[in-house]
Scaffold this active site. Structure first.
Site, PDB file in Angstrom:
ATOM      1  N   GLY A  12       0.742  -1.157  -0.100  1.00 43.02           N
ATOM      2  CA  GLY A  12       0.082  -0.052   0.024  1.00 43.02           C
ATOM      3  C   GLY A  12       0.969   1.310  -0.039  1.00 43.02           C
ATOM      4  N   GLY A 111       6.213  -2.202   3.587  1.00 43.06           N
ATOM      5  CA  GLY A 111       5.962  -2.489   4.949  1.00 43.06           C
ATOM      6  C   GLY A 111       6.059  -3.884   5.230  1.00 43.06           C
ATOM      7  N   ASN A 112       5.545  -4.540   5.891  1.00 44.02           N
ATOM      8  CA  ASN A 112       5.892  -5.921   6.594  1.00 44.02           C
ATOM      9  C   ASN A 112       6.054  -7.190   5.576  1.00 44.02           C
ATOM     10  OD1 ASN A 112       6.210  -5.699   9.199  1.00 44.02           O
ATOM     11  ND2 ASN A 112       4.214  -5.564   9.834  1.00 44.02           N
ATOM     12  N   GLY A 113       5.080  -7.081   4.523  1.00 44.91           N
ATOM     13  CA  GLY A 113       5.232  -8.006   3.482  1.00 44.91           C
ATOM     14  C   GLY A 113       6.401  -7.736   2.567  1.00 44.91           C
ATOM     15  N   THR A 114       6.637  -6.488   2.220  1.00 43.20           N
ATOM     16  CA  THR A 114       7.738  -6.085   1.340  1.00 43.20           C
ATOM     17  C   THR A 114       9.078  -6.561   2.114  1.00 43.20           C
ATOM     18  OG1 THR A 114       6.612  -4.332   0.843  1.00 43.20           O
ATOM     19  CG2 THR A 114       8.768  -3.918   0.435  1.00 43.20           C
ATOM     20  N   THR A 134       4.980   2.796   6.076  1.00 41.98           N
ATOM     21  CA  THR A 134       3.291   2.406   6.374  1.00 41.98           C
ATOM     22  C   THR A 134       2.810   3.162   7.282  1.00 41.98           C
ATOM     23  OG1 THR A 134       1.930   0.699   7.337  1.00 41.98           O
ATOM     24  CG2 THR A 134       4.316   0.636   8.165  1.00 41.98           C
ATOM     25  N   ASP A 136       0.662   2.389   9.298  1.00 46.80           N
ATOM     26  CA  ASP A 136       0.334   1.413  10.357  1.00 46.80           C
ATOM     27  C   ASP A 136       1.568   1.444  11.352  1.00 46.80           C
ATOM     28  OD1 ASP A 136      -1.883   0.626   8.885  1.00 46.80           O
ATOM     29  OD2 ASP A 136      -1.109  -1.384   8.320  1.00 46.80           O
TER      30      ASP A 136
HETATM   31  O1  F6P Z   1      -0.781  -1.450   5.075  1.00 48.66           O
HETATM   32  C1  F6P Z   1      -1.681  -0.154   5.110  1.00 48.66           C
HETATM   33  C2  F6P Z   1      -3.142  -0.316   5.010  1.00 48.66           C
HETATM   34  O2  F6P Z   1      -3.391   1.124   5.172  1.00 48.66           O
HETATM   35  C3  F6P Z   1      -3.959  -1.201   6.138  1.00 48.66           C
HETATM   36  O3  F6P Z   1      -4.086  -0.293   7.362  1.00 48.66           O
HETATM   37  C4  F6P Z   1      -5.036  -1.262   5.475  1.00 48.66           C
HETATM   38  O4  F6P Z   1      -5.700  -2.460   6.042  1.00 48.66           O
HETATM   39  C5  F6P Z   1      -4.696  -1.729   3.987  1.00 48.66           C
HETATM   40  O5  F6P Z   1      -3.345  -0.891   3.985  1.00 48.66           O
HETATM   41  C6  F6P Z   1      -5.777  -1.539   3.166  1.00 48.66           C
HETATM   42  O6  F6P Z   1      -5.307  -0.990   1.678  1.00 48.66           O
HETATM   43  P1  F6P Z   1      -5.587  -1.542   0.461  1.00 48.66           P
HETATM   44  O7  F6P Z   1      -6.904  -1.086   0.137  1.00 48.66           O
HETATM   45  O8  F6P Z   1      -4.750  -0.597  -0.591  1.00 48.66           O
HETATM   46  O9  F6P Z   1      -5.657  -2.907   0.118  1.00 48.66           O
END
Ligand code: F6P
Length: 357
Positions: A12, A111-114, A134, A136
């Site tokens: 994201g 983020g974490n996945g990356t 992120t 988050d």
């Molecule tokens: O990882 C950030 C984040 O904003 C989360 O808090 C949220 O659940 C998610 O991305 C939603 O992102 P997308 O709609 O892009 O999948």
């Protein structure tokens, strides 16, 4: 020395990605005469498909304040990285394209996945540096991620504006803040906006206690309440269930989000007029705050320093106001949750904010 540097942004988006890219580029051009930067399009997808282009120094001008990412981004889940899709071995493809693009290293902003995929590539022998992005703020080993504080600012403005209308109409306003697994953004936004109740995934709530907090305010003559709810929140009963079971239960109840259910229950149990507000992707959009511009610039410059020193297999971080790095292997697969005894939680409780526990 690493000379040809790939950059990608994955997962994201958030404010501060371009400021970080710019920080990396400016510092690399300062440090090395012959550096070449390759922009990889749409995150790991671009690395898998070999979609990348060489960038010019001018590409990095004027992007400090720009939201989103000039490189594009995509979600390419870590769990699918080892799975063949359309006969494509993604890991092999990424390694082949890294070679084909003649990269000496790749910087992965995400983020974490990356970070998990960054670690996988590092284990596969590529030179990788992760940068923590992120809203988050849930990456292990760093006190803060870029994007987080801008989202707190945007969330705070939402809560401020909701406050005035909540007060005029004497309503209970339930504001859903992004945060699937963790509650940092909801916690900070709630404190900054003066919320009455904050609900986060790390502290499962009991609806009766939430209702009690609303009624206590009403008894004191405060006819309205503002509640910030993390999107991934669950109640004490759901806390005992697996994620899948929880989703099934919600579907059976006819309510997919906890936020809607909380608003409905408060209305049914108290009779108060209740509304739901979902700022959603507003929290991720637009220009980074000055805090995030500074942090992104620091992280970018630090990553360039790591490139020039040939330090790879690491993730940039900030700890105790110092920019530093952790091993990717230590970061990958972990999540920085809000500890139940976190100082910020204690601060909120001392302010009279309820957590529904
Ligand atoms: O990882 C950030 C984040 O904003 C989360 O808090 C949220 O659940 C998610 O991305 C939603 O992102 P997308 O709609 O892009 O999948």
């Amino acid at each position: 020395m690493a000379r040809r540097v790939g950059i990608l942004t994955a997962g994201g988006d958030c404010p501060g990605l371009n400021a970080t890219i710019r920080g990396v580029a400016k510092a690399l051009y300062q440090k090395m005469d012959n550096v070449e930067i390759v922009g990889i399009v749409d995150g790991y997808k671009g690395l898998i498909e070999g979609e990348a282009h060489e960038m010019k120094q001018s590409d990095f001008s004027g992007i400090l304040t720009q939201g989103g990412t000039i490189l594009g981004t995509a979600r390419t889940p870590y769990k699918s990285m080892r799975l063949k899709e359309n006969d494509v071995d993604k890991v092999a493809a990424m390694k082949a394209n890294y070679k084909k693009l003649k990269l000496d290293c790749v910087l992965t902003l995400g983020g974490n996945g990356t970070h998990k995929t960054a670690n996988l590539l590092s284990e596969e022998g590529l030179n990788v540096i992760g940068l923590p992005k992120t809203i988050d703020n849930d990456i292990w080993g760093t006190d803060v991620t870029f994007g987080f504080h801008t989202a707190v600012d945007i969330g705070t403005e939402v809560v401020d504006r909701i406050h005035t209308t909540a007060s005029s109409h004497k309503r209970v306003m339930v504001i859903e803040i992004m945060g699937n697994k963790v509650g940092w953004l909801t916690l900070y936004t709630g404190i900054a906006g003066g919320a009455d109740i904050i609900l986060i995934p790390e502290i499962p709530y009991d609806i009766k206690k939430v209702v009690k907090a609303v009624e206590r305010r009403a008894d004191r003559g405060r006819g309205f309440s503002v509640i910030t709810v993390a999107e991934g929140v669950f109640d004490t009963e759901e806390a005992k269930m697996k994620k899948k079971e929880r989703a099934e239960k919600r579907a059976q109840e006819g309510e997919v989000t906890a936020t809607n259910r909380i608003a409905r229950q408060i209305n049914q149990l108290t009779g108060f007029d209740t509304r739901v507000v979902v700022p959603g992707h507003f929290l991720r959009g637009g220009t980074p705050s000055s805090y995030d511009r500074v942090l992104a610039s620091q992280f970018g410059v630090y990553a360039a320093e790591l490139v020039s020193r040939g330090v790879f297999g690491v993730a940039v971080a900030e700890r105790h106001n110092m920019v530093t790095h952790n091993l990717l292997a230590d970061v990958a697969g972990k999540t920085k949750f809000v500890p139940q005894d976190d100082q910020m939680v204690a601060t909120a409780r001392s302010l009279g904010i309820a957590f529904g526990d």
